[in-house]
Scaffold this motif. Structure first.
Motif, PDB file in Angstrom:
ATOM      1  N   SER A  21       0.852  -1.191   0.000  1.00  0.00           N
ATOM      2  CA  SER A  21       0.000   0.000   0.000  1.00  0.00           C
ATOM      3  C   SER A  21       0.887   1.241   0.000  1.00  0.00           C
ATOM      4  O   SER A  21       1.778   1.376   0.853  1.00  0.00           O
ATOM      5  N   ALA A  22       0.641   2.149  -0.935  1.00  0.00           N
ATOM      6  CA  ALA A  22       1.464   3.354  -1.042  1.00  0.00           C
ATOM      7  C   ALA A  22       1.426   4.171   0.253  1.00  0.00           C
ATOM      8  O   ALA A  22       2.454   4.683   0.712  1.00  0.00           O
ATOM      9  N   SER A  23       0.242   4.282   0.846  1.00  0.00           N
ATOM     10  CA  SER A  23       0.139   5.073   2.080  1.00  0.00           C
ATOM     11  C   SER A  23       0.839   4.374   3.234  1.00  0.00           C
ATOM     12  O   SER A  23       1.479   5.027   4.075  1.00  0.00           O
ATOM     13  N   ASP A  24       0.766   3.044   3.286  1.00  0.00           N
ATOM     14  CA  ASP A  24       1.448   2.306   4.347  1.00  0.00           C
ATOM     15  C   ASP A  24       2.963   2.436   4.211  1.00  0.00           C
ATOM     16  O   ASP A  24       3.678   2.590   5.207  1.00  0.00           O
ATOM     17  N   LYS A  80       4.601   4.879   2.812  1.00  0.00           N
ATOM     18  CA  LYS A  80       4.998   6.240   3.145  1.00  0.00           C
ATOM     19  C   LYS A  80       5.037   6.441   4.657  1.00  0.00           C
ATOM     20  O   LYS A  80       5.972   7.062   5.193  1.00  0.00           O
ATOM     21  N   ALA A  81       4.049   5.910   5.370  1.00  0.00           N
ATOM     22  CA  ALA A  81       4.028   6.038   6.831  1.00  0.00           C
ATOM     23  C   ALA A  81       5.216   5.291   7.441  1.00  0.00           C
ATOM     24  O   ALA A  81       5.868   5.794   8.370  1.00  0.00           O
ATOM     25  N   ASN A 140       9.157   9.696  -0.404  1.00  0.00           N
ATOM     26  CA  ASN A 140       8.789   9.930  -1.797  1.00  0.00           C
ATOM     27  C   ASN A 140       9.621   9.114  -2.786  1.00  0.00           C
ATOM     28  O   ASN A 140       9.509   9.311  -3.998  1.00  0.00           O
ATOM     29  N   LYS A 147       7.481   0.208  -5.962  1.00  0.00           N
ATOM     30  CA  LYS A 147       6.330   0.230  -5.060  1.00  0.00           C
ATOM     31  C   LYS A 147       5.098  -0.432  -5.673  1.00  0.00           C
ATOM     32  O   LYS A 147       4.233  -0.932  -4.943  1.00  0.00           O
TER      33      LYS A 147
END
Length: 290
Positions: free
Chosen positions: A48-51, A53-54, A64, A112
């Motif tokens: 997951s891109a948001s996971d 990043k976190a 990024n 990713k």
């Protein structure tokens, strides 16, 4: 050799439920160094891109970047590690196991958006003067090609019946470079949110004391990830091997120093030490794979 018992998943098992099971799991009372032929497989998974990043923010990576952080595939594999250790054939209780070392080998950067297959299996076990050490082997593949592997070594502690020889005295290494980090009391909770590793020893002083620790401690794999964030960028194609030994826990909050050597043909050695330099928490090396 018996045929491996394979567990296959289309979605990652939930770690909250796994920890609830781990609190009551007692193993099957086998106290030898034979492990059952278990493996777990997670197919067609995308990070997951948001996971990602976190996770990158908590561990010090560039959020990024176009590729996964070097240590992130461990996050995809961790629920499978838990399923292996929670299986009824697994001989040791999950709570109380100690993660003592980890080696990651990455063949190239992992995009990713890649679709991955995660395979984890129980590896070798061996008796030591501290108990039984055993390995969990992870293979990450893309398009049928293995692009990332790891070996995580854990210790099931047992009372020693033999006499121990004198402890080897290791001369303190000197390093050319140092970075200093301040780790907040909330670090274990921050990492638990992005990793799924909610072991109580990492969360609060009270929950850690229930398991024999004076205070809560940083996750070993957070320390490894933070070291990777500091050093792995020197391997611009992502092809590297990162080996770490977890020597002493980091009690939170803490001030620690990452001490590391210059790069040479053999790679770089490093130690994560307390601020006074008297204790080594993590020791290892990053290099090109052989």
């Amino acid at each position: 050799m018996s045929q491996a018992l394979s567990m296959q998943f289309s979605t990652a098992p939930g770690t909250i439920g796994q920890y609830a099971r781990a609190l009551v799991a007692r193993g099957n009372n086998t106290r030898n160094n034979e492990l059952p032929p278990l493996e777990a497989l997670l197919v067609n998974v995308k990070a997951s891109a948001s996971d990602v990043k976190a996770y990158a923010r908590v561990c010090g990576f560039d959020p990024n970047a176009e590729h996964l952080p070097l240590t992130y595939p461990h996050i995809l594999a961790f629920p499978l590690h838990m399923e292996l250790m929670l299986h009824k054939a697994f001989p040791y209780p999950v709570m109380g196991l100690v993660h003592i070392s980890n080696t990651i080998t990455q063949m190239r950067h992992i995009r990713k958006d890649e679709t991955l297959c995660v395979r984890c299996l129980l590896g070798e076990a061996r008796s030591t003067d501290k108990g039984i050490e055993f390995d969990i082997v992870t293979q990450i593949s893309s398009g049928g090609e293995i692009i990332w592997t790891s070996v995580s070594t854990n210790l099931f502690r047992q009372s020693s019946t033999g006499s121990k020889g004198p402890r080897a005295v290791r001369e303190a290494a000197s390093f050319a470079h140092k970075e200093s980090w301040s780790l907040p009391s909330s670090l274990g909770r921050q990492y638990a949110r992005v990793s799924g590793d909610s072991n109580p020893i990492h969360l609060y002083p009270l929950s850690a004391r229930l398991f024999g620790f004076k205070r809560h401690i940083a996750h070993g794999m957070w320390s490894k990830a933070r070291i990777a964030a500091a050093l792995a960028g020197r391997f611009r194609d992502g092809c590297c091997e990162l080996t770490t030994e977890f020597k002493l826990p980091v009690f939170l909050p803490a001030k620690v120093d990452l001490c590391f050597s210059d790069m040479n043909a053999d790679g770089m050695s490093f130690e994560l030490r307390n601020a006074s330099g008297e204790k080594t928490h993590v020791r290892g090396r990053i290099s090109r794979p052989d």
